[in-house]
Each structure stands twice: as structure tokens, then as C-alpha cells.
Write an enzyme that holds these catalytic residues in place. Structure first.
Site, PDB file in Angstrom:
ATOM      1  CD  GLU A  37      -4.152  -1.602  -1.925  1.00 33.83           C
ATOM      2  OE1 GLU A  37      -3.243  -2.163  -1.136  1.00 33.83           O
ATOM      3  OE2 GLU A  37      -3.828  -1.374  -3.197  1.00 33.83           O
ATOM      4  CB  ALA A 125       2.928   8.952  -2.701  1.00 28.68           C
ATOM      5  CB  SER A 130       5.430   4.757   7.529  1.00 25.85           C
ATOM      6  OG  SER A 130       4.464   4.037   7.085  1.00 25.85           O
ATOM      7  CG  ASP A 174       1.795  -1.036   3.573  1.00 22.67           C
ATOM      8  OD1 ASP A 174       1.307  -1.577   2.722  1.00 22.67           O
ATOM      9  OD2 ASP A 174       1.347   0.262   4.352  1.00 22.67           O
TER      10      ASP A 174
END
Length: 386
Positions: A37, A125, A130, A174
Site C-alpha cells: 500500500e 470502501a 472509480s 488501481d
């Protein structure tokens, strides 16, 4: 309902609204991340994967320059191609308009279009609702506009839309995960080289599963906190004499004269990259599937680092992480940008009921809304489904 059935249903609704059938229906999944992350924009490593929840877009070209956008969840919007300038926009339509603008910027020859969206990726969440919408849109428009591009190139176009038009300075993880995901696999991504290697994640054989805990504490990444973390990482890399924190070592960090905050931010990124490498070693190792249980402590260490060094956790996330582990999870961590969103827990299938009960009880005791709980199963990436 299967994705194929949802696509058929969306196509029928499209025809009822527009009077003509769509030229196709495209899907792109939301994203979970096993580990890694805030490493993407630091040139590091991560292990994301697509989830079953996805965005579906039915689309048909128009003869004029109008974009008529409708969502089964979020209403309608209309604009023209002339309004696609790269300027900031608000609302869900920004992700569609931004994706169209990004393809035009790259040389696509556009037309107006009708678009109908149906998404079951939970909003807020930390599961990249998106990116799912952006990747479904660029997949559809690249095909209909005759814009040839690889999945990685389309991921970059989708990222460009989010950075420029939605105003979120996100890295590539993402969009890359949503475009390139594979069923039953996680993606080992090297963000400096932009390479993607699919690694098998045999959870079922190991008697394990991944559980998403949607804490219902919506994350906000465009409010400056995410940008502040990114800026701190850039400053730390400069002070350490490396272009990106991916190239830094913990030994060098220990002797660097950095402000305390930058020291913590850099320590998270450097140690998180090491945790990703350790996880990749476990996945590549082969042998008994039970080895996957060794991923648990890596997830827990990732959460502690995100909480203490990167400081992107909030009480909902910490409570969910602790409750899952106390009830039998092998490891758990906050997932996504932080400041709200979801926790990902690795647990034996036999522990699912006690873990879910403990989570509901922990939230109820604090007067919080009940968390959303569902399994995270690695699923296919962006594609045409109808």
C-alpha cells in the site's frame, strides 16, 4: 446474479431508455490488494487483484457530439465533446468524461455516445469503484473509437483521468489491477518497470479465504491528506539521494537526517516493499497450499506500519483489524489509500462465522453502523461481456 446476466439486463434497460440496443457491454472489476500500500507512486511493488464486484457500462455511439451519461445508482448527466478539456469535474460522470478526454488526448478520434452504468462496487470502501468505472469506459471507447492500446496503456489513460479530471493524485495500482486482473491470481506489479506477473493464489486448496470488511467509514482521497503523504515521500527520497523510495534501504534511512514525519513515511514504504517481496516468495515457493497461512503476519505488519508510520488509519479500521484477528483471522490490514474504507482479513474458512460475529459485535458496541462483509475472490479484469 452472474456478470453475464447483469450485462443482458443492462442491455435491455439501455434499449428501453435509448430506443436502440447498445453496441456492447463492458465490465471492469473493483480492486483489492493483498499487500503493498502506497508503494505504487514510489516505484515499488504490490500484489493487487480484481474482485467479483464490477462496473458494467452499456454504450452506443451517437451521430452528434453529445455525451449522455446515466447510472442506475447515481442519476444522469449530459455534456458535449467540446466540454472535455481536462478541467476538474465533480460527481460520478467525471470518471467517464475524464476517461473519454484522456483517450482523446492520446489521439483517439471521438464521437458522442450514450452510456448506461451499473456498478456493484461499494462506493467509499477503498475498493476502487472509480477505477472500475474508468477501466470499463476506456475499454469500451478504445474499441468503439478504434484506438488500439495494450491493457497497461489503457490503465495509464484511466489513471490520467483520475489524476487530472477527478483530482486524485493516485498511482497506477488501481487501474492496472482493474485492467489486468486474472481469476484465481494476484498480480505482482513492479511499478518502476511497469511489469505485471500473475501469481496463483490457491486459497481454496489451503482452506483459506479473504474477507473484505467494509467499515462504512468513507475514505476521502481528494481532500489533501493523500497528496501530503505523496509529497512527504518525494521529499524523503530527495533527502536520501534516490529518485524514488523504491531504491532506498532501511539502513540508509536509519542514518539520514530527516524530519521525524518524513522518516516515518519513508520507513513504511521501504518496509512495505520488503513485505511484498516476502509474500511473493511464499507464493512462488510451491509445495503445500498451507504455506499461504504465512501471509497472515505480513498483513498484520502492513497494518501496523500504515497505522503508525504512514498514519492513514482511523478507529473503524483499527477496530476491524483487531476484532478479526482476535476471532481467528491469521492476519488483517487496512486496504486502499486509508482514512476510511475497508480491511482485508486472511482467515481459515472455518473461522468465517466467528470472525463475522466478532466484527458485528465490535461495531455494535461502539454504536457504529454494521460493517459490510463479503469474500474477496480474485476475478477477471476489464473485458467485453456482451
Amino acid at each position: 446474479m452472474t456478470i453475464a446476466a447483469r450485462a443482458q439486463q443492462l442491455a435491455r434497460l439501455f434499449e428501453q431508455r435509448v430506443g436502440e440496443a447498445p453496441e456492447g457491454v463492458w465490465a471492469a472489476p473493483g480492486r483489492a490488494n493483498l499487500i503493498g500500500e502506497h508503494t505504487d507512486y514510489n516505484g515499488g511493488f504490490a500484489l493487487p487483484f480484481g474482485i467479483e464486484q464490477c462496473a458494467l457500462v452499456a454504450l452506443r455511439r451517437r451521430q452528434d457530439r453529445t455525451l449522455h451519461l446515466a447510472s442506475l445508482q447515481s442519476g444522469e448527466s449530459q455534456l458535449s465533446l467540446a466540454e472535455l478539456t481536462g478541467e476538474r469535474m465533480d460527481g460520478w460522470a467525471a470518471y467517464v468524461a475524464g476517461s473519454a478526454w484522456s483517450l482523446i488526448e492520446a489521439g483517439a478520434r471521438p464521437s458522442g455516445f450514450e452510456l448506461l452504468l451499473d456498478s456493484d462496487v461499494p462506493i467509499g470502501a477503498g475498493l476502487s469503484s472509480s477505477a472500475a468505472l474508468e477501466c470499463a469506459t476506456v475499454s469500451a471507447l478504445s474499441e468503439l473509437w478504434g484506438f488500439a492500446a495494450t491493457p497497461i496503456e489503457l490503465a495509464r489513460r484511466a489513471q490520467r483521468a483520475e489524476n487530472q479530471v477527478a483530482g486524485v493524485p493516485c498511482g497506477l495500482m488501481d487501474q492496472l489491477a482493474s485492467m489486468c486482473a486474472q481469476p484465481g491470481r494476484v498480480l505482482f506489479v513492479d511499478f518502476q518497470r511497469t511489469t505485471v506477473e500473475a501469481l496463483e493464489l490457491p486459497l481454496e486448496a489451503a482452506g483459506l479465504e479473504l474477507l473484505v470488511v467494509d467499515t462504512r467509514a468513507p475514505h476521502q482521497l481528494a481532500d489533501g491528506a493523500y497528496a501530503d503523504r505523496r509529497r512527504s515521500c518525494q521529499q524523503a527520497a530527495g533527502a536520501l539521494g534516490v529518485p524514488l523510495l523504491r531504491d532506498a534501504q532501511l539502513e540508509a534511512l536509519a542514518h539520514a537526517a530527516l524530519p521525524a514525519e518524513e522518516q516515518r513515511r519513508a520507513r513504511h514504504v521501504i518496509s512495505e516493499n520488503e513485505r511484498v517481496r516476502a509474500a511473493v516468495g511464499i507464493l512462488r515457493e510451491g509445495g503445500p497450499a498451507s504455506r499461504l497461512g504465512r501471509l497472515g503476519p505480513l498483513l498484520s505488519a502492513s497494518h501496523a506500519s500504515l497505522r503508525d508510520d504512514f498514519e492513514v488509519s482511523v478507529p473503524h479500521l483499527d477496530v476491524a483489524q483487531a476484532a478479526a484477528e482476535s476471532a481467528g483471522a491469521l492476519g488483517a490490514r487496512l486496504m486502499g489509500g486509508g482514512f476510511g474504507g475497508s480491511v482485508l482479513a486472511l482467515l481459515p474458512r472455518s473461522a468465517r462465522d466467528p470472525v463475522e460475529s466478532a466484527l458485528r459485535a465490535a461495531f455494535r458496541e461502539r454504536g457504529w453502523s454494521e460493517p459490510g462483509l463479503f469474500p474477496a475472490r480474485p476475478s477477471a479484469g476489464a473485458r467485453r461481456v456482451l
